[in-house]
Enzyme design. Sequence first.
Site, PDB file in Angstrom:
ATOM      1  N   LEU A 672       0.747  -1.283   0.269  1.00 20.97           N
ATOM      2  CA  LEU A 672       0.270  -0.147   0.094  1.00 20.97           C
ATOM      3  C   LEU A 672       0.982   1.255   0.162  1.00 20.97           C
ATOM      4  O   LEU A 672       0.599   2.065  -0.901  1.00 20.97           O
ATOM      5  CB  LEU A 672      -0.927   0.046   1.300  1.00 20.97           C
ATOM      6  CG  LEU A 672      -2.111   1.321   1.203  1.00 20.97           C
ATOM      7  CD1 LEU A 672      -3.323   0.622   1.642  1.00 20.97           C
ATOM      8  CD2 LEU A 672      -1.466   2.343   2.123  1.00 20.97           C
ATOM      9  N   GLN A 675       2.229   1.836  -3.496  1.00 18.47           N
ATOM     10  CA  GLN A 675       1.272   2.558  -4.272  1.00 18.47           C
ATOM     11  C   GLN A 675       1.016   4.106  -4.068  1.00 18.47           C
ATOM     12  O   GLN A 675       0.846   4.469  -4.728  1.00 18.47           O
ATOM     13  CB  GLN A 675      -0.101   1.745  -4.357  1.00 18.47           C
ATOM     14  CG  GLN A 675      -0.790   2.030  -5.494  1.00 18.47           C
ATOM     15  CD  GLN A 675      -0.224   1.385  -6.897  1.00 18.47           C
ATOM     16  OE1 GLN A 675       0.819   0.346  -6.912  1.00 18.47           O
ATOM     17  NE2 GLN A 675      -0.820   1.931  -7.860  1.00 18.47           N
ATOM     18  N   GLU A 676       0.838   4.199  -2.731  1.00 19.19           N
ATOM     19  CA  GLU A 676       0.431   5.597  -2.510  1.00 19.19           C
ATOM     20  C   GLU A 676       1.548   6.522  -2.506  1.00 19.19           C
ATOM     21  O   GLU A 676       1.251   7.582  -2.874  1.00 19.19           O
ATOM     22  CB  GLU A 676       0.011   5.422  -0.819  1.00 19.19           C
ATOM     23  CG  GLU A 676      -1.200   4.837  -0.604  1.00 19.19           C
ATOM     24  CD  GLU A 676      -2.458   5.692  -1.120  1.00 19.19           C
ATOM     25  OE1 GLU A 676      -2.314   6.845  -1.282  1.00 19.19           O
ATOM     26  OE2 GLU A 676      -3.562   5.244  -0.995  1.00 19.19           O
ATOM     27  N   SER A 677       2.748   6.317  -2.092  1.00 18.67           N
ATOM     28  CA  SER A 677       3.883   7.411  -2.165  1.00 18.67           C
ATOM     29  C   SER A 677       5.226   6.925  -2.671  1.00 18.67           C
ATOM     30  O   SER A 677       6.048   7.758  -2.766  1.00 18.67           O
ATOM     31  CB  SER A 677       4.056   7.803  -0.468  1.00 18.67           C
ATOM     32  OG  SER A 677       4.398   6.720   0.149  1.00 18.67           O
ATOM     33  N   TYR A 783      -5.848   0.500  -8.767  1.00 17.47           N
ATOM     34  CA  TYR A 783      -4.936   0.738  -7.564  1.00 17.47           C
ATOM     35  C   TYR A 783      -5.340  -0.640  -6.700  1.00 17.47           C
ATOM     36  O   TYR A 783      -4.358  -0.994  -6.211  1.00 17.47           O
ATOM     37  CB  TYR A 783      -5.823   1.751  -6.722  1.00 17.47           C
ATOM     38  CG  TYR A 783      -5.347   2.035  -5.367  1.00 17.47           C
ATOM     39  CD1 TYR A 783      -4.349   2.877  -5.051  1.00 17.47           C
ATOM     40  CD2 TYR A 783      -5.990   1.427  -4.253  1.00 17.47           C
ATOM     41  CE1 TYR A 783      -3.918   3.180  -3.445  1.00 17.47           C
ATOM     42  CE2 TYR A 783      -5.722   1.652  -2.992  1.00 17.47           C
ATOM     43  CZ  TYR A 783      -4.776   2.460  -2.660  1.00 17.47           C
ATOM     44  OH  TYR A 783      -4.403   2.926  -1.528  1.00 17.47           O
TER      45      TYR A 783
END
Length: 830
Positions: A672, A675-677, A783
């Site tokens: 996660l 994928q996020e940052s 996502y």
Amino acid sequence: MWFILRNQISPHAQLLPAAVNSSVKGASMRYASQGRCFLLRRGIRFWGLTLALLAGLTIGEAAPIILRAEGTTPPRHHAKARAKTGTRKSGSKSTSHKLSPAKAAKAARLKQAFVASTELRPMAQQLSAIRTAAAYAGVLAYAHQHQGDAAASAYLALGHAYLLDNRFKEAAANLRLARAAGDALADYDEFLAAKAEHDGGNDGAAEQLLKGFIVRNPDSIFVNQVPEMEAQVLLGMNDAAGARRALSAGAAASNRSGYQLALAEVDQAQGQAAEAARVYKHVLLTWPLNFEAQTARSRLTAMGMESSMTPAEVRSLADAYYNAGRYSEASEQYHALARQSGADPAQRNGFAVAAAACDLKLKRLTREQAEALAQTNDENGARRLYLLMELARSRDDQTAQTAYVDMLRVSFPKSQWFAEALYSSGNMYLLRRDYPHAVGYYTELAEHFPQNTNAAAAHWRAGWWSYRQGLYPQAAKIFEEQIRQYPGAKETVSALYWRARLYEQQDHEPSMAAAHYRTLISAYSHYFYAQKARERLVALGDAQPATVPNLDQYVPAVIPKLEVSFPEQDPHLVKAHLLVNAGLGEYVPQEIAAAPESSSWSGIAEAQIYATYGDTFRAMRVLKRSLPYAASASIQSIPLAYWRILFPEPYWDTIRGESAKNGLDPYLVASLIRQESEFNPTAISHANAYGLMQMLPSVGRQMAREEGLGSIEPRQLLDPLLNIRLGTRYLRQTLDKFGGVPEYALAAYNAGDNRVTDWQAAGPYHGTDEFVESIPFTETREYVQAILRNQDIYRGIDQYAATVQSTQRATTDSPSVPSVPGASPQKATR
């Protein structure tokens, strides 16, 4: 002496941190800047790196060992054993990379400068990033406290920062101090100083720096830029003839936009207005998106020559702006063309329609303006109807939208704008959950425009939403067509899976289902649907796959030879490490590219530099560009050195601990964050989400109160450890809210709880795979799939590494010095 040191230290290099740490215990210095406090263990870094380099380690190998010695934990992938994969070790010394004596001496000189300036790195990088008074003061204090290469690197960092701030006098002064203190980065000192002097209006000083630059620095990355800068400097000194001579001497760089701009300026200065205008136009039309093009355009305007551009040339410029998403500039050009009195009515109408298309993108086109466009029987007329259809869609006028599509169907049945209208209409009805109408529009597009950019996506959507309506025979037919007609489309991966599901559940042909599942697993090893296919094969038991000719074209991607050996002693590569110390990381790619034959190893070399110094997200981005096929490849087909950068595990102690506290899989959390940052702890999104797990300040404050931390400020969410602590708590709560189902929770993490609740209500779904494929937002759907896919890859990498490490232990009695930067033959402390 060298031989003795190498043989005494090298076999026990893994013990170096403890030895160094005990010998220089307590040698530290603190400095504060922007509320941060950095601990610099000067003795550890200097003597540790010196001993490590004497031991035969490269800079890339030595740096993370010293980081561990001083108590700074490097990214986890640098602390793991690197597996042997049948190729040469990453960063190992190769007999194919022999240097000439001169280059070897230069590399040694640069390595010496690197060791001397290593403790500067965090200060210099912070200065380059934020350039506050405190950051400047910290680097200046360092420069005053040091001599030689260390001081030179600090003054270079200051000069570079001042140049970024357009403080040219201070930049030039510090860059001259850098040149006086040391010569390791002399070409950077001189070139950037010349730029500062020129930009500050001191062309005489700039010319003194540029004169003879190429002779002094023949291997510099700035060699091709010097002729154009010197020409500009000499023009500033009213020496147009000298400027032309400078350009003539550097004609090898004439294919650069900067060179051509300087040439036009010389022509203009020498009174050759027509030739100058021609070259300015060449710059503007050849490199329309470059900075030089903006200058060329302003010069043409000042000369009164912009009007000399033909309508075709202006249209070419406007089209370039439009295609680049620069709609305001494109609109300006199109409107100017539409106002030209010399153009025929058809041309002016085409320009007006193109301008209206820009205004639609800019959300400033009105219905009245679109209706006022001329009704013609050509593509401009078709585009006018398309614009009117989009306006009707935006105001949710279904009757008008249908009418405009009908007009396009009758009057412009082969127009690309009819195809665009069909796709947009299908999307509109999909969001309205009017699936029959959506399928109708998608099907019409796919049937009448099979070569259209959106044909594969439209065809797939027609099949999927037929499936969701229970029209299984129709869906099966479309899935088979998708597999046959669009083998390269990303949507076809879904078609393979769902055709297999229909074979399994509706047609009761397990052998056909098994054939499709196995094809998926083989050709798209780590895709979301490959994971699902493995689960379905287990459920099928011993079903033998049938022979299906249509599936023969789906084979694993060809993995090119990935270099894991590169010349770490090459002067350009050593200089790239030194540039990071001085905060000039933006020049690292160019410096590596200047090394001979670097095209085959530049990606991994650049990525390892960033990763070694903790720039995990930059390292990952480099290899994402270099290995776009990684998700299709087996773990064994790509060296672990690449995987560890593509799927890093920094902050692993915290991730593992907070995951355990909240009952989460640490690989899910790492995936996660990726994928996020991309593991950038300072990331702040356009939606005002902060840090590694991209938390909104309101959510962060709520989680902090629940954790007993009281009130926190948004900037505190940029602390990676706190962000993980609060983010894992929030992820756990989101999972609990959606029954512990990762697919629902991840969709909510991205799109919000209310949307997921709404999508759930659009069911029923016969499994979470149906839910994921039915998510109407492409971003959220991809996502969710990416995180679940990457969770599997993370686990697979660690399992493979553990297997290889176990094999290595069984076949060797003594550990060897690691050759992947930061690797260790011992099990990492996470």
